[in-house]
Write an enzyme that holds these catalytic residues in place. Structure first.
Site, PDB file in Angstrom:
ATOM      1  N   CYS A  55       1.329  -1.316   0.187  1.00  0.00           N
ATOM      2  CA  CYS A  55       0.281   0.044  -0.481  1.00  0.00           C
ATOM      3  C   CYS A  55       1.339   1.366  -0.208  1.00  0.00           C
ATOM      4  O   CYS A  55       1.563   1.405   0.505  1.00  0.00           O
ATOM      5  CB  CYS A  55      -1.005   0.435   0.903  1.00  0.00           C
ATOM      6  SG  CYS A  55       0.092   0.640   2.344  1.00  0.00           S
ATOM      7  N   ALA A  58       3.119   1.699   2.129  1.00  0.00           N
ATOM      8  CA  ALA A  58       4.546   0.687   2.260  1.00  0.00           C
ATOM      9  C   ALA A  58       5.163   1.881   1.832  1.00  0.00           C
ATOM     10  O   ALA A  58       6.335   1.628   2.221  1.00  0.00           O
ATOM     11  CB  ALA A  58       4.349  -0.738   2.385  1.00  0.00           C
ATOM     12  N   ARG A  89      12.201  -5.065   6.829  1.00  0.00           N
ATOM     13  CA  ARG A  89      12.546  -4.487   4.978  1.00  0.00           C
ATOM     14  C   ARG A  89      14.710  -3.660   5.526  1.00  0.00           C
ATOM     15  O   ARG A  89      14.762  -3.115   7.057  1.00  0.00           O
ATOM     16  CB  ARG A  89      12.075  -3.275   4.522  1.00  0.00           C
ATOM     17  CG  ARG A  89      12.816  -2.297   3.373  1.00  0.00           C
ATOM     18  CD  ARG A  89      11.991  -1.237   2.679  1.00  0.00           C
ATOM     19  NE  ARG A  89      12.533  -1.174   1.586  1.00  0.00           N
ATOM     20  CZ  ARG A  89      13.385   0.431   1.479  1.00  0.00           C
ATOM     21  NH1 ARG A  89      12.952   0.723   2.667  1.00  0.00           N
ATOM     22  NH2 ARG A  89      13.598   0.916  -0.050  1.00  0.00           N
ATOM     23  N   HIS A 187       5.490   6.625  -2.401  1.00  0.00           N
ATOM     24  CA  HIS A 187       6.869   7.017  -2.960  1.00  0.00           C
ATOM     25  C   HIS A 187       6.756   8.818  -3.037  1.00  0.00           C
ATOM     26  O   HIS A 187       6.954   9.371  -2.984  1.00  0.00           O
ATOM     27  CB  HIS A 187       7.189   6.588  -3.647  1.00  0.00           C
ATOM     28  CG  HIS A 187       7.642   4.929  -4.243  1.00  0.00           C
ATOM     29  ND1 HIS A 187       7.796   4.127  -5.671  1.00  0.00           N
ATOM     30  CD2 HIS A 187       8.440   4.372  -2.976  1.00  0.00           C
ATOM     31  CE1 HIS A 187       7.412   2.959  -4.727  1.00  0.00           C
ATOM     32  NE2 HIS A 187       8.209   2.761  -2.819  1.00  0.00           N
TER      33      HIS A 187
HETATM   34  S1  SF4 Z   1      -1.044  -1.841   5.591  1.00  0.00           S
HETATM   35 FE1  SF4 Z   1      -1.944  -0.001   7.245  1.00  0.00          FE
HETATM   36  S2  SF4 Z   1      -1.781   1.221   5.824  1.00  0.00           S
HETATM   37 FE2  SF4 Z   1      -1.071  -0.274   4.011  1.00  0.00          FE
HETATM   38  S3  SF4 Z   1      -3.169  -0.814   3.261  1.00  0.00           S
HETATM   39 FE3  SF4 Z   1      -3.046  -2.583   5.624  1.00  0.00          FE
HETATM   40  S4  SF4 Z   1      -3.807  -1.048   7.270  1.00  0.00           S
HETATM   41 FE4  SF4 Z   1      -4.205   0.760   5.267  1.00  0.00          FE
END
Ligand code: SF4
Length: 535
Positions: A55, A58, A89, A187
């Site tokens: 996402c 991330a 990471r 990014h």
């Molecule tokens: S990791 Fe967190 S911010 Fe990313 S999609 Fe999942 S709930 Fe949403």
């Protein structure tokens, strides 16, 4: 029977319902240089297809902001987003002399039901108070996760008042996970904020041959190996974005004479904006592979056009290559003729092809999770990219020449002249370097991975943790090209040898002979037909 790439394409597509087939068809091409080919990328993931994508959070916190060592990175959200990204990471970093590093921590506001109902701004402000009191960091980042945007927490206002209260930079990133379609949106969000609020804020005395390395995150120590060679030649690295970087180093980025772009996808926005605002051009580089490394070093020396620097570059290349050529030749003899499939984030599926071919492994199929069309087809097509609704919700910022700090590093005509030999402000994309008949596949999913493995039977599958074990259970060596399977560095000269050594160890490990039990490969009972009366 050998499977043609065309057959393979239909083998994948025929299994899908019509609407999915129509969509996925545009994400898969077989390279044919006799025609102009277009791949669809950076579009919404098909629900339920088992994508490898992540996402925007991330991409922002996990990729670009997280590696800055002396900032406390607060994740505003329920605990999962922070916990799953805690040291997974391998962006390494160390504290500078007298400074601090918080890389081993994860900081979260750990939102609860009451924060969703009544808002989480107070809790966030309290988390900043605690972070300052306990850690006294150089700066703080706040990354928003999914619920934050939905409940309307104003993290920019909280950041602003904390900045005034404590007199340290507090950067807020609205990188809610649902923004855009993948890590890529994150990014972009991170680039915008770093450009507007960090780059250009710290002026120091500069040295000759000053450079920035952009889009290099020091996975497994990559940046340290690259820096070792660049320092040996005589370059002055102002900052790396963002592997093993500090807030103050990034703030000096506008002073470098040249930006070296390793991962185009994650950092091209900043590279472009620095060129416009401060006048320092950028060059596409590749530190992965022996030939690519040597070419990159020669390209940088060509840009600075200094005889001593060029001489030193050749000396260093000769020394470094002499150190490794025998060992690499040995690995090549073992791997010659083998094939690879690469499916990695937004740049490595391209960068590793040269290194693999140096040890005799050719890439037959490659793709990205979240790259855009320009990473596949080259930057020339950027004006043709149509923005869809998912892209339009990521803020586009524009910068102008800085009246005081802008200066051209070399004359514009010289840059134009260099373009014929050096990739100045240009990236040709992955398709250009792949041979006709090879397959390019965007946003590969689990089903397609299985079809590809069965049909193409590669010896090497380079991707990530989510598909590693599924692929190895099919009897194919899968190498993680995100985490390097906890090894590395793989960049630079010594990194190339590390990589080759690890690949050979993985591909030739005796365990592969035991994937099938002996009773499936050898007869359990041996008998012979005997005529009556014969002995
Ligand atoms: S990791 Fe967190 S911010 Fe990313 S999609 Fe999942 S709930 Fe949403």
């Amino acid at each position: 029977m050998a499977v043609s790439k065309k057959d393979l394409q239909s083998k994948i597509l025929d299994a899908y319902p019509a609407s999915v087939m129509k969509n996925r068809k545009k994400h898969i091409i077989i390279k044919d240089s006799s025609e102009i080919q277009e791949i669809q990328a950076n579009t919404r993931t098909i629900p339920g297809i088992i994508t490898n994508r992540g996402c925007a959070y991330a991409g922002c916190k996990g990729v670009v902001i997280g590696p800055i060592v002396d900032m406390v990175h607060i994740v505003h959200g329920p605990i999962g987003c922070s916990y799953y990204a805690w040291q997974t990471r391998r962006n390494k970093g160390v504290a500078r002399e007298g400074g601090k590093s918080f890389l081993e921590y994860c900081f979260s506001t750990d939102m609860q039901e009451s924060d969703i109902v009544f808002g989480g701004e107070k809790k966030l402000a309290k988390a900043i108070d605690e972070a300052v009191e306990i850690f006294n960091p150089r700066a703080i980042s706040i990354s928003a996760t999914c619920p934050v945007g939905l409940i309307g927490d104003d993290i920019s206002a909280v950041a602003k008042s904390a900045q005034e209260k404590y007199g340290i930079p507090v950067l807020s990133f609205n990188c809610e996970g649902y923004k855009g379609v993948s890590q890529s949106a994150g990014h972009h969000i991170a680039n915008n904020k770093l450009m507007l609020e960090v780059v250009g804020k710290n002026d120091i005395e500069t040295k000759p041959f000053s450079i920035n390395i952009l889009g290099e995150y020091n996975i497994g120590g990559d940046e340290w190996e690259i820096a070792r060679v660049l320092h040996k030649i005589g370059y002055n690295i102002m900052t790396t974005m963002t592997g093993n970087s500090t807030y103050d180093e990034i703030a000096t980025a506008h002073q470098a004479d040249l930006n070296l772009v390793q991962c185009h996808r994650s950092i091209n926005y900043i590279a472009d904006m620095i060129e416009i605002k401060y006048g320092a051009p950028w060059m596409k580089v590749n530190f992965i592979g022996i030939e690519a490394m040597s070419k990159t070093l020669r390209d940088i020396a060509e840009y600075f056009d200094d005889d001593n620097l060029k001489k030193r570059t050749e000396q260093v290349i000769a020394e470094e290559v002499a150190e490794l050529e025998d060992e690499i030749a040995g690995y090549k003899a073992m791997c010659d003729g083998k094939t690879a499939i690469l499916f990695v984030g937004g740049s490595r599926a391209h960068h590793y092809q040269g290194l693999l071919s140096e040890i005799g492994i050719s890439t037959v199929a490659a793709g990205y999770e979240f790259a855009h069309r320009d990473d596949y087809e080259g930057r020339d097509i950027i004006p043709d990219i149509k923005l869809d609704a998912d892209t339009r919700n990521i803020e586009e910022i524009s910068v102008e020449q800085d009246a005081e700090k802008f200066h051209l590093r070399i004359p514009a005509e010289r840059i134009e002249e260099l373009k014929s030999t050096v990739p100045m402000s240009v990236y040709k994309g992955m398709i250009t370097d792949m041979p006709d008949g090879s397959m390019l596949i965007d946003d590969l999913n689990h089903f397609e991975t299985e079809v590809l493995i069965k049909a193409l039977k590669p010896s090497f599958f380079g991707s990530g943790i989510k598909d590693k074990y599924a692929v190895q259970k099919m009897g194919v060596y899968a190498k993680q090209l995100h985490s390097y399977d906890y090894g590395g560095p793989y960049a630079g000269y010594r990194g190339a040898v590390n990589f080759a050594r690890d690949v050979v160890a993985g591909m030739f490990t005796p365990a592969w002979q035991y994937v099938l039990p002996p009773w499936k490969t050898q007869p359990g009972l041996v008998g012979k037909y005997v005529e009556e009366g014969e002995a």
